[in-house]
Design an enzyme around this catalytic site. Structure first.
Site, short mmCIF file in Angstrom:
data_model
loop_
_atom_site.label_atom_id
_atom_site.label_comp_id
_atom_site.label_asym_id
_atom_site.label_seq_id
_atom_site.Cartn_x
_atom_site.Cartn_y
_atom_site.Cartn_z
CE1 TYR A 141 -3.24 -2.72 -0.07
CE2 TYR A 141 -3.96 -2.10 2.12
CZ TYR A 141 -4.11 -2.87 0.99
OH TYR A 141 -5.11 -3.80 0.93
CE LYS A 192 0.72 -17.73 -2.99
NZ LYS A 192 -0.11 -18.93 -2.88
CG ASP A 224 -2.66 -20.16 -1.00
OD1 ASP A 224 -1.87 -19.98 -0.06
OD2 ASP A 224 -2.38 -20.89 -1.97
CG ASP A 248 -7.39 -4.28 3.67
OD1 ASP A 248 -8.39 -4.23 4.40
OD2 ASP A 248 -7.22 -3.53 2.68
CG ASP A 252 -12.72 -6.38 5.88
OD1 ASP A 252 -12.43 -5.89 6.99
OD2 ASP A 252 -13.07 -5.69 4.91
#
Ligand code: NAD
Length: 360
Positions: A141, A192, A224, A248, A252
């Site tokens: 980001y 990852k 994943d 992020d 959620d």
């Protein structure tokens, strides 16, 4: 010496929900001997209305001087036409950046009394209590270079950079290990590393930091797989630590496991333990001023403030117990009433205060 709390109620339902948390602070002072000083200041739309700035200098100065910040919510349709830098959200983003709040704690707690609110089966989620620790000020980001460029032939190409320096990984890892030490001492680091170099370094540094926390059981998952495990068997997790982008998304998902946005607190911490504590939800303009907002996310944010910034774990636990007790007694605001009888924002706050008093 008294701890200093900056109180930033903000916009929409912000002032209503913060008022209920302040009732609890009054009770903690009167009946539990907590010594705190409170200073209110304007932020977001209220900051713009009063001082022409969503983060007025006086508010920033107050927050710098405070030990912790209790935050309501910001934003609303009346501010959407403002230029970007004057919008309420900019005030909060700037405040996080100015204070170096790099460690974002998002608990996903599902009180057994509300298990029906989840889209998952009751037995999978009843009693769920996960903490997601998300790196908040680095990663893709913020990474440079970023942009959209034109290739030969006129086609456009967009790019972002996922970047973490060792010290950034180390400080978020330490933050997560410290939190795991306060909980069930299980930490899962999500990356990852099978594809990304940045994740390889992430895994290496987290593993290195683990040597300083021999009591914490560390595991690693690819993102994943972590997203699958979160909806397959979420109760296997205690604390999850991950980067800005992965956090992020996963936070959620974890929030939705609980089904009720009005119940979810959060914290954003700096390296010294100062933190900004706020409900996960926004300013809910659709219900503002109607006495319908659920104040429990803000009240549970206050509990986090007591635990992580004021080091008052016992009082934090008392608030959490009081919230559980009012749910047991059947108190529900409209958002969690499931069609049944509901109480107002103030009635819910008063019920938690009464339950807290009983624990004095
Ligand atoms: P929202 O979280 O404010 O509301 C989403 C839905 O959830 C609405 O139907 C609302 O009524 C309900 N809801 C939210 N909190 C509730 C509570 N405590 N009790 C009962 N119901 C509740 O999200 P939105 O509608 O997308 O955004 C509204 C405004 O809030 C926007 O201006 C947005 O920018 C801002 N916002 C602020 C923050 C923040 O302050 N950190 C976070 C998200 C959104």
């Amino acid at each position: 010496m008294s701890a200093r709390i900056a109180v930033l109620a903000g916009d929409g339902i912000g002032p209503e929900i913060v008022a209920e948390a302040l009732k609890l602070l009054d009770c903690l002072r009167a009946d539990f001997g907590l010594e705190v000083e409170l200073d209110a200041a304007a932020i977001g739309g209220a900051g713009y209305d009063q001082h022409g700035d969503p983060l007025p200098q006086a508010t920033l100065d107050l927050c710098r001087a405070a030990d912790a910040i209790l935050f309501g919510a910001i934003g609303g349709p009346t501010y959407d036409r403002l230029e970007r830098d004057l919008r309420p959200e900019r005030g909060l983003l700037r405040l996080r950046a100015e204070l170096g709040l790099f460690s974002n704690l998002r608990p996903a707690i599902l009180y057994p009394q509300l298990a029906e609110a989840s889209s998952l089966k009751n037995e999978l989620v009843a009693g769920l209590d996960i903490m997601i620790v998300r790196e908040l000020v680095g990663g893709i980001y913020f990474g440079q270079p970023r942009g959209i460029r034109e290739l030969e032939g006129g086609e456009r190409q967009a790019f972002n950079t996922m970047v973490y320096a060792e010290h950034e990984i180390e400080r978020i890892a330490r933050s997560a290990f410290d939190i795991a030490m306060l909980r069930n001492r299980k930490l899962c680091s999500v990356d990852k590393a099978n594809v990304l170099e940045v994740s390889e370094l992430w895994r290496e540094v987290v593993t290195r930091v683990a040597a300083d926390y021999p009591d914490v059981e560390l595991s690693h998952l690819y993102v994943d797989n972590a997203s699958m495990q979160l909806v397959r068997a979420p109760k296997q997790f205690d604390v999850i630590v991950t980067s800005n982008l992965f956090g992020d998304i996963l936070s959620d998902t974890a929030a939705m496991l609980t089904g009720s946005i009005g119940m979810l607190p959060s914290a954003s911490l700096d390296a010294g333990g100062k933190g900004l504590y706020e409900p996960v939800h926004g300013s809910a303009p659709d219900i503002a001023g109607k006495g319908l907002a659920n104040p429990l996310a803000t009240i549970l944010s206050l509990a986090m403030l007591l635990r992580y910034s004021l080091k008052q774990a016992r009082l934090a636990g008392r608030i959490e117990t009081a919230v559980g007790n009012v749910l047991n007694q059947g108190f529900r605001t409209l958002d969690i009433a499931d069609g049944g009888h509901s109480v107002s924002t103030a009635e819910m706050g008063d019920a938690v205060v009464a339950a807290l008093r009983e624990l004095a």
